[in-house]
Design a protein around this motif. Sequence first.
Motif, PDB file in Angstrom:
ATOM      1  N   ASP A  20       0.835  -1.210   0.000  1.00  0.00           N
ATOM      2  CA  ASP A  20       0.000   0.000   0.000  1.00  0.00           C
ATOM      3  C   ASP A  20       0.868   1.258   0.000  1.00  0.00           C
ATOM      4  OD1 ASP A  20      -2.456  -1.338  -0.028  1.00  0.00           O
ATOM      5  OD2 ASP A  20      -2.472  -1.551   2.151  1.00  0.00           O
ATOM      6  N   ILE A  21       1.990   1.219   0.727  1.00  0.00           N
ATOM      7  CA  ILE A  21       2.930   2.339   0.697  1.00  0.00           C
ATOM      8  C   ILE A  21       3.538   2.460  -0.701  1.00  0.00           C
ATOM      9  CG2 ILE A  21       5.138   3.201   1.574  1.00  0.00           C
ATOM     10  CD1 ILE A  21       4.405   2.047   4.295  1.00  0.00           C
ATOM     11  N   VAL A  22       3.856   1.321  -1.317  1.00  0.00           N
ATOM     12  CA  VAL A  22       4.378   1.321  -2.683  1.00  0.00           C
ATOM     13  C   VAL A  22       3.429   2.074  -3.608  1.00  0.00           C
ATOM     14  CG1 VAL A  22       4.899  -0.096  -4.701  1.00  0.00           C
ATOM     15  CG2 VAL A  22       5.703  -0.814  -2.449  1.00  0.00           C
ATOM     16  N   LYS A  23       2.154   1.744  -3.545  1.00  0.00           N
ATOM     17  CA  LYS A  23       1.181   2.376  -4.433  1.00  0.00           C
ATOM     18  C   LYS A  23       1.096   3.882  -4.197  1.00  0.00           C
ATOM     19  CE  LYS A  23      -1.834  -1.626  -5.254  1.00  0.00           C
ATOM     20  NZ  LYS A  23      -3.201  -2.181  -5.091  1.00  0.00           N
ATOM     21  N   LYS A  24       1.140   4.291  -2.944  1.00  0.00           N
ATOM     22  CA  LYS A  24       1.082   5.728  -2.639  1.00  0.00           C
ATOM     23  C   LYS A  24       2.311   6.447  -3.190  1.00  0.00           C
ATOM     24  CE  LYS A  24      -1.733   5.146   1.540  1.00  0.00           C
ATOM     25  NZ  LYS A  24      -1.736   5.171   3.035  1.00  0.00           N
ATOM     26  N   LEU A  25       3.472   5.803  -3.108  1.00  0.00           N
ATOM     27  CA  LEU A  25       4.696   6.406  -3.625  1.00  0.00           C
ATOM     28  C   LEU A  25       4.656   6.473  -5.157  1.00  0.00           C
ATOM     29  CD1 LEU A  25       7.285   4.749  -1.220  1.00  0.00           C
ATOM     30  CD2 LEU A  25       6.716   7.187  -1.342  1.00  0.00           C
ATOM     31  N   ILE A  26       4.089   5.464  -5.780  1.00  0.00           N
ATOM     32  CA  ILE A  26       3.901   5.512  -7.243  1.00  0.00           C
ATOM     33  C   ILE A  26       2.960   6.645  -7.611  1.00  0.00           C
ATOM     34  CG2 ILE A  26       2.955   4.283  -9.246  1.00  0.00           C
ATOM     35  CD1 ILE A  26       3.954   1.671  -7.907  1.00  0.00           C
ATOM     36  N   ASP A  27       1.857   6.779  -6.871  1.00  0.00           N
ATOM     37  CA  ASP A  27       0.905   7.869  -7.128  1.00  0.00           C
ATOM     38  C   ASP A  27       1.589   9.232  -7.023  1.00  0.00           C
ATOM     39  OD1 ASP A  27      -1.129   6.040  -7.475  1.00  0.00           O
ATOM     40  OD2 ASP A  27      -1.947   6.279  -5.448  1.00  0.00           O
ATOM     41  N   ASN A  28       2.407   9.409  -5.978  1.00  0.00           N
ATOM     42  CA  ASN A  28       3.121  10.676  -5.798  1.00  0.00           C
ATOM     43  C   ASN A  28       4.076  10.944  -6.960  1.00  0.00           C
ATOM     44  OD1 ASN A  28       1.767  10.943  -3.393  1.00  0.00           O
ATOM     45  ND2 ASN A  28       3.560  10.634  -2.090  1.00  0.00           N
ATOM     46  N   TYR A  79       5.571  -7.739  -6.815  1.00  0.00           N
ATOM     47  CA  TYR A  79       6.127  -7.111  -8.012  1.00  0.00           C
ATOM     48  C   TYR A  79       5.165  -7.206  -9.195  1.00  0.00           C
ATOM     49  CZ  TYR A  79      10.754  -5.644  -6.501  1.00  0.00           C
ATOM     50  OH  TYR A  79      11.791  -4.961  -5.900  1.00  0.00           O
ATOM     51  N   GLU A  80       4.390  -8.263  -9.252  1.00  0.00           N
ATOM     52  CA  GLU A  80       3.370  -8.368 -10.293  1.00  0.00           C
ATOM     53  C   GLU A  80       2.304  -7.287 -10.111  1.00  0.00           C
ATOM     54  OE1 GLU A  80       2.120 -12.393  -9.831  1.00  0.00           O
ATOM     55  OE2 GLU A  80       3.727 -13.204 -11.122  1.00  0.00           O
ATOM     56  N   ILE A  81       1.973  -6.995  -8.854  1.00  0.00           N
ATOM     57  CA  ILE A  81       1.030  -5.901  -8.566  1.00  0.00           C
ATOM     58  C   ILE A  81       1.646  -4.565  -9.000  1.00  0.00           C
ATOM     59  CG2 ILE A  81      -0.079  -4.601  -6.697  1.00  0.00           C
ATOM     60  CD1 ILE A  81      -0.343  -7.296  -5.192  1.00  0.00           C
ATOM     61  N   ILE A  82       2.916  -4.373  -8.697  1.00  0.00           N
ATOM     62  CA  ILE A  82       3.618  -3.152  -9.098  1.00  0.00           C
ATOM     63  C   ILE A  82       3.607  -3.003 -10.614  1.00  0.00           C
ATOM     64  CG2 ILE A  82       5.926  -2.107  -9.260  1.00  0.00           C
ATOM     65  CD1 ILE A  82       6.439  -3.302  -6.428  1.00  0.00           C
ATOM     66  N   ASP A  83       3.877  -4.090 -11.313  1.00  0.00           N
ATOM     67  CA  ASP A  83       3.926  -4.068 -12.776  1.00  0.00           C
ATOM     68  C   ASP A  83       2.595  -3.613 -13.356  1.00  0.00           C
ATOM     69  OD1 ASP A  83       5.395  -4.646 -15.219  1.00  0.00           O
ATOM     70  OD2 ASP A  83       4.049  -6.355 -15.468  1.00  0.00           O
ATOM     71  N   VAL A  84       1.523  -4.180 -12.869  1.00  0.00           N
ATOM     72  CA  VAL A  84       0.182  -3.821 -13.355  1.00  0.00           C
ATOM     73  C   VAL A  84      -0.156  -2.386 -12.967  1.00  0.00           C
ATOM     74  CG1 VAL A  84      -2.288  -4.310 -13.122  1.00  0.00           C
ATOM     75  CG2 VAL A  84      -0.659  -6.202 -13.355  1.00  0.00           C
ATOM     76  N   TYR A  85       0.155  -2.018 -11.732  1.00  0.00           N
ATOM     77  CA  TYR A  85      -0.208  -0.683 -11.238  1.00  0.00           C
ATOM     78  C   TYR A  85       0.522   0.412 -12.022  1.00  0.00           C
ATOM     79  CZ  TYR A  85      -1.872   2.661  -7.736  1.00  0.00           C
ATOM     80  OH  TYR A  85      -2.507   3.705  -7.100  1.00  0.00           O
ATOM     81  N   CYS A  86       1.793   0.186 -12.313  1.00  0.00           N
ATOM     82  CA  CYS A  86       2.554   1.185 -13.077  1.00  0.00           C
ATOM     83  C   CYS A  86       2.028   1.305 -14.500  1.00  0.00           C
ATOM     84  CB  CYS A  86       4.034   0.826 -13.084  1.00  0.00           C
ATOM     85  SG  CYS A  86       4.870   1.153 -11.506  1.00  0.00           S
ATOM     86  N   LYS A  87       1.629   0.202 -15.092  1.00  0.00           N
ATOM     87  CA  LYS A  87       1.027   0.265 -16.426  1.00  0.00           C
ATOM     88  C   LYS A  87      -0.248   1.094 -16.396  1.00  0.00           C
ATOM     89  CE  LYS A  87       2.777  -4.201 -18.061  1.00  0.00           C
ATOM     90  NZ  LYS A  87       2.406  -5.618 -18.361  1.00  0.00           N
ATOM     91  N   GLU A  88      -1.065   0.874 -15.379  1.00  0.00           N
ATOM     92  CA  GLU A  88      -2.322   1.622 -15.253  1.00  0.00           C
ATOM     93  C   GLU A  88      -2.064   3.112 -15.067  1.00  0.00           C
ATOM     94  OE1 GLU A  88      -4.266  -0.205 -11.952  1.00  0.00           O
ATOM     95  OE2 GLU A  88      -5.008  -1.915 -13.123  1.00  0.00           O
ATOM     96  N   LYS A  89      -0.994   3.442 -14.348  1.00  0.00           N
ATOM     97  CA  LYS A  89      -0.690   4.839 -14.025  1.00  0.00           C
ATOM     98  C   LYS A  89       0.165   5.522 -15.091  1.00  0.00           C
ATOM     99  CE  LYS A  89      -2.865   5.020 -10.114  1.00  0.00           C
ATOM    100  NZ  LYS A  89      -3.937   6.000  -9.818  1.00  0.00           N
TER     101      LYS A  89
END
Length: 262
Positions: A20-28, A79-89
């Motif tokens: 969840d912290i990873v996602k917030k840092l990606i959002d920022n 990391y698979e979640i990160i991969d998908v999330y970064c593609k979406e963002k």
Amino acid sequence: MIKRPFLIAEIGINHNGDIDIVKKLIDNSVEAKFDAVKFQKRDVNLVYSKELLDSPRQSPWGETQRDQKNGLDLNKKEYEIIDVYCKEKGIEWFASAWDLNSLKFLDDFENLKYHKIASAMIVDKSLLEEVAQRKKHTFISTGMSSTENIESAVEIFRKNKCSFELMHCISTYPMKPEDANLTTIKKLKEIFDCNVGYSGHENGTAVSLAAFMMNISSLERHITLDRTMYGSDQAASLEKKGMMNLVDSIDIVKSVGRMIKD
């Protein structure tokens, strides 16, 4: 004319093992208009000795160095979640592999465009050979390195016809501004005839902005949600406001430079 550098938000281990912290840092990072986020991947049993891993260290995950380092790791599913999330963002991600197992781990993500050589790994010629053979553009940090270390790394990447750039780096956390030694950026360009970026560990944004004025090709800064969080890299990191201030300052300087040229 000074170009906007490729902006890398170094999440590293500042996520403290929390997706969840990873996602917030990606959002920022997306909101601040960085180009990529970066992580660090290690097989702790290869990177560290058993003696060190079994030694005591208090952390949120236990009482040994092994507990602490495993707690800061992210698994394949994450990391698979990160991969998908970064593609979406709409933002790139990559990681610095500290060992061959971690490099093979990253091979499973075929869409990754970049690799990173951490300063500590520039002396590992076998790892450099493996990374260069992947033929993905590689950022090579030069903290604590001699000219001979850098020359050897450059030779490996040129021999393998793998594109790369060096990144001037001072390996202290946080770095004192008077230790920045930014003239090294010019020297690296002259000696190795390649693009040179800057990987900063200082407080604030002034030194990074000064590095930008030297026409660097890339700029990497550690980022965090809160500089008071647990972790050795947090104090040398930028919070969201600092990230946005840095990018705004770069855009202002670019605009002023364009007006002066016109």
